[in-house]
Design an enzyme around this catalytic site. Structure first.
Site, PDB file in Angstrom:
ATOM      1  N   GLU A 112      -1.341  -0.833  -3.987  1.00 50.14           N
ATOM      2  CA  GLU A 112      -2.571  -0.139  -3.580  1.00 50.14           C
ATOM      3  C   GLU A 112      -2.405   1.373  -3.630  1.00 50.14           C
ATOM      4  O   GLU A 112      -1.475   1.923  -3.053  1.00 50.14           O
ATOM      5  CB  GLU A 112      -2.935  -0.595  -2.160  1.00 50.14           C
ATOM      6  CG  GLU A 112      -4.229  -0.030  -1.635  1.00 50.14           C
ATOM      7  CD  GLU A 112      -4.671  -0.764  -0.365  1.00 50.14           C
ATOM      8  OE1 GLU A 112      -4.593  -2.012  -0.323  1.00 50.14           O
ATOM      9  OE2 GLU A 112      -5.089  -0.089   0.587  1.00 50.14           O
TER      10      GLU A 112
ATOM     11  N   ASP B 200       0.842  -1.199   0.000  1.00 53.78           N
ATOM     12  CA  ASP B 200       0.000   0.000   0.000  1.00 53.78           C
ATOM     13  C   ASP B 200       0.879   1.251   0.000  1.00 53.78           C
ATOM     14  O   ASP B 200       1.796   1.371   0.818  1.00 53.78           O
ATOM     15  CB  ASP B 200      -0.895  -0.015   1.257  1.00 53.78           C
ATOM     16  CG  ASP B 200      -2.007   1.022   1.203  1.00 53.78           C
ATOM     17  OD1 ASP B 200      -2.002   1.872   0.288  1.00 53.78           O
ATOM     18  OD2 ASP B 200      -2.869   0.986   2.093  1.00 53.78           O
TER      19      ASP B 200
ATOM     20  N   HIS C 202     -11.625  -3.684   1.554  1.00 50.79           N
ATOM     21  CA  HIS C 202     -10.878  -3.065   2.649  1.00 50.79           C
ATOM     22  C   HIS C 202     -11.669  -3.336   3.929  1.00 50.79           C
ATOM     23  O   HIS C 202     -12.901  -3.390   3.911  1.00 50.79           O
ATOM     24  CB  HIS C 202     -10.794  -1.562   2.385  1.00 50.79           C
ATOM     25  CG  HIS C 202     -10.094  -0.780   3.445  1.00 50.79           C
ATOM     26  ND1 HIS C 202     -10.767  -0.049   4.398  1.00 50.79           N
ATOM     27  CD2 HIS C 202      -8.782  -0.613   3.707  1.00 50.79           C
ATOM     28  CE1 HIS C 202      -9.890   0.539   5.196  1.00 50.79           C
ATOM     29  NE2 HIS C 202      -8.673   0.215   4.804  1.00 50.79           N
TER      30      HIS C 202
ATOM     31  N   GLU D  59     -10.879   2.318  -1.363  1.00 53.09           N
ATOM     32  CA  GLU D  59     -11.255   2.224   0.059  1.00 53.09           C
ATOM     33  C   GLU D  59     -11.965   3.490   0.552  1.00 53.09           C
ATOM     34  O   GLU D  59     -12.554   3.476   1.629  1.00 53.09           O
ATOM     35  CB  GLU D  59     -10.025   1.931   0.928  1.00 53.09           C
ATOM     36  CG  GLU D  59      -8.991   3.021   0.939  1.00 53.09           C
ATOM     37  CD  GLU D  59      -7.707   2.622   1.666  1.00 53.09           C
ATOM     38  OE1 GLU D  59      -7.635   1.524   2.228  1.00 53.09           O
ATOM     39  OE2 GLU D  59      -6.765   3.424   1.652  1.00 53.09           O
TER      40      GLU D  59
ATOM     41  N   HIS E 132      -0.678   4.366  -0.039  1.00 52.35           N
ATOM     42  CA  HIS E 132      -1.492   5.424   0.587  1.00 52.35           C
ATOM     43  C   HIS E 132      -1.512   6.731  -0.204  1.00 52.35           C
ATOM     44  O   HIS E 132      -1.405   7.814   0.372  1.00 52.35           O
ATOM     45  CB  HIS E 132      -1.025   5.702   2.026  1.00 52.35           C
ATOM     46  CG  HIS E 132      -1.313   4.577   2.960  1.00 52.35           C
ATOM     47  ND1 HIS E 132      -0.320   3.791   3.516  1.00 52.35           N
ATOM     48  CD2 HIS E 132      -2.486   4.081   3.431  1.00 52.35           C
ATOM     49  CE1 HIS E 132      -0.871   2.873   4.290  1.00 52.35           C
ATOM     50  NE2 HIS E 132      -2.174   3.021   4.261  1.00 52.35           N
TER      51      HIS E 132
HETATM   52 MG   LIG Z   1      -4.994   1.473   1.770  1.00 52.83          MG
END
Ligand SMILES: [Mg+2]
Length: 385
Positions: A230, A204, A306, A256, A206
């Site tokens: 991700e 991930d 998620h 998400e 972010h």
């Molecule tokens: Mg995430």
């Protein structure tokens, strides 16, 4: 059967875990969970209670859509209103399952599978050496998980190293410098080595990179055969996400922070990602997320929700995962919190060897232990009153 009350309780957890209880004139009740709605969701549910008292609790989809459309000026597209409705929706499914004596997945169309594969969100922090990483990964694998996810962006744990501060990427600028690019690759290299070839690993970012930095990272990570990368770029620009997805063979996952089918429509129509990850107890509930998964299925896009919820929200999500063909894997984000098994009356880990096995218990299938819940009561909130 008529709804007589809708009350909430909240505990600390991943932010706040908000429980919603719907009671009826027959004594049958249902309990749902929603996340990331904050205290706003509590206030919205208190307000919606007055609109829903006396209603037939079985008309789940109609109640959801009527409340959403009649409050479209108050956030009927995304955010706390949708999350509040989600908490009510999940409680209504639990209630309906209990009233009819069937598990929720039976009401959603029945099961494609009995076992739901779960991956563990695994806290491998930047700056760890291989031995430290191996210890974290081994702990996850000893619990039986066959898939895990790591955070590769440097800010995921508030990590800042004074010794290498002059190399570290700026917090707000999205461009990865050479040091940061190589650090992320080294982290994935160590984790995949520690995990071994049979374990699926997701990474991930972010939303921390710009398009060229993300493409460069994704291409460099292709040999590691990650389950997915991700949100490599900020998720709000679907065209930018698509540019990254089209530039690499590494599967890109996002979603998400999207709400409802409407939130996923453009992402899917443009095939801007390879995998979607709606947060079911946040973005619209069980019925809506089943429809989102069905929309993704038209493009052969897998559904990998998620999830930061307690066992109640997690099991509710698992019921949806059972009823769609394109389910891939469900998140578990609770490795480092202590009340995963104690907050439910069943006193068990609903995950065994990395899978949730669904049985025929009516409703969602587990009950909140209020005595334990109260020990973690979120400051300033009510407890089902
Ligand atoms: Mg995430």
């Amino acid at each position: 059967m008529k709804i007589t009350s809708i009350k909430t309780a909240a505990t600390t957890g991943h932010g706040m875990h908000l429980w919603v209880r719907v009671t009826t004139d027959t004594g049958v009740t249902g309990t749902g969970e929603c996340v990331h709605g904050g205290t706003q969701a509590i206030a919205i549910i208190q307000y919606l209670e007055s609109k829903l008292i006396g209603r037939d609790p079985f008309a789940v989809d109609a109640i959801f859509e009527e409340m959403r459309r009649s409050h479209v000026f108050d956030g009927g597209d995304a955010g706390a209103l949708i999350t509040a409705l989600t908490g009510i929706e999940i409680a209504l499914w639990d209630l309906k399952g209990k009233a009819l004596g069937v598990p929720v997945n039976e009401l959603l169309g029945g099961r494609f599978r009995d076992k739901i594969r779960v991956y563990a969100d695994c806290q491998v922090a930047p700056g760890m050496n291989f031995d430290e990483i191996k210890k974290v990964v081994d702990d996850v694998l000893h619990r039986g998980f066959t898939a895990l996810k790591i955070d590769v962006d440097i800010d995921a744990y508030g990590y800042r190293d004074s010794e290498v501060a002059h190399f570290e990427k700026d917090r707000f600028n999205y461009t990865a410098n050479q040091w940061e690019h190589e650090r992320m690759i080294a982290l994935v290299d160590m984790v995949t080595q520690a995990a071994g070839r049979d374990i699926d690993v997701a990474a991930d970012v972010h939303t921390k990179l710009d398009v060229p930095s993300a493409i460069r990272l994704a291409r460099a990570l292709e040999p590691y055969h990650l389950m997915w990368l991700e949100e490599p770029v900020p998720a709000e620009n679907i065209d930018a996400m698509r540019t990254v997805t089209q530039s690499t063979s590494l599967p890109i996952c996002s979603g998400e922070n999207l709400y409802l089918r409407h939130g996923f429509r453009e992402l899917l129509e443009k095939q801007a990602v390879n995998i979607i990850m709606p947060d079911i107890p946040k973005c619209g509930g069980l019925s809506e997320c089943r429809k989102i998964a069905n929309m993704a299925e038209l493009y052969y896009i897998p559904f990998a929700p998620h999830n930061v919820s307690s066992p109640i929200g997690t099991l509710a999500s698992a019921h949806v995962c059972a009823t769609v063909p394109n389910f891939l894997v469900l998140e578990y984000h609770w490795l480092h919190r202590d009340y995963w098994t104690t907050i439910i009356r069943e006193k068990k880990d609903i995950i065994k060897n990395g899978f949730i096995e669904l049985d025929d218990t009516p409703g969602i299938g587990v009950e909140l232990d209020e005595e334990v819940g109260r020990q973690y009561q979120y400051p300033g909130t009510n407890w089902f009153e």
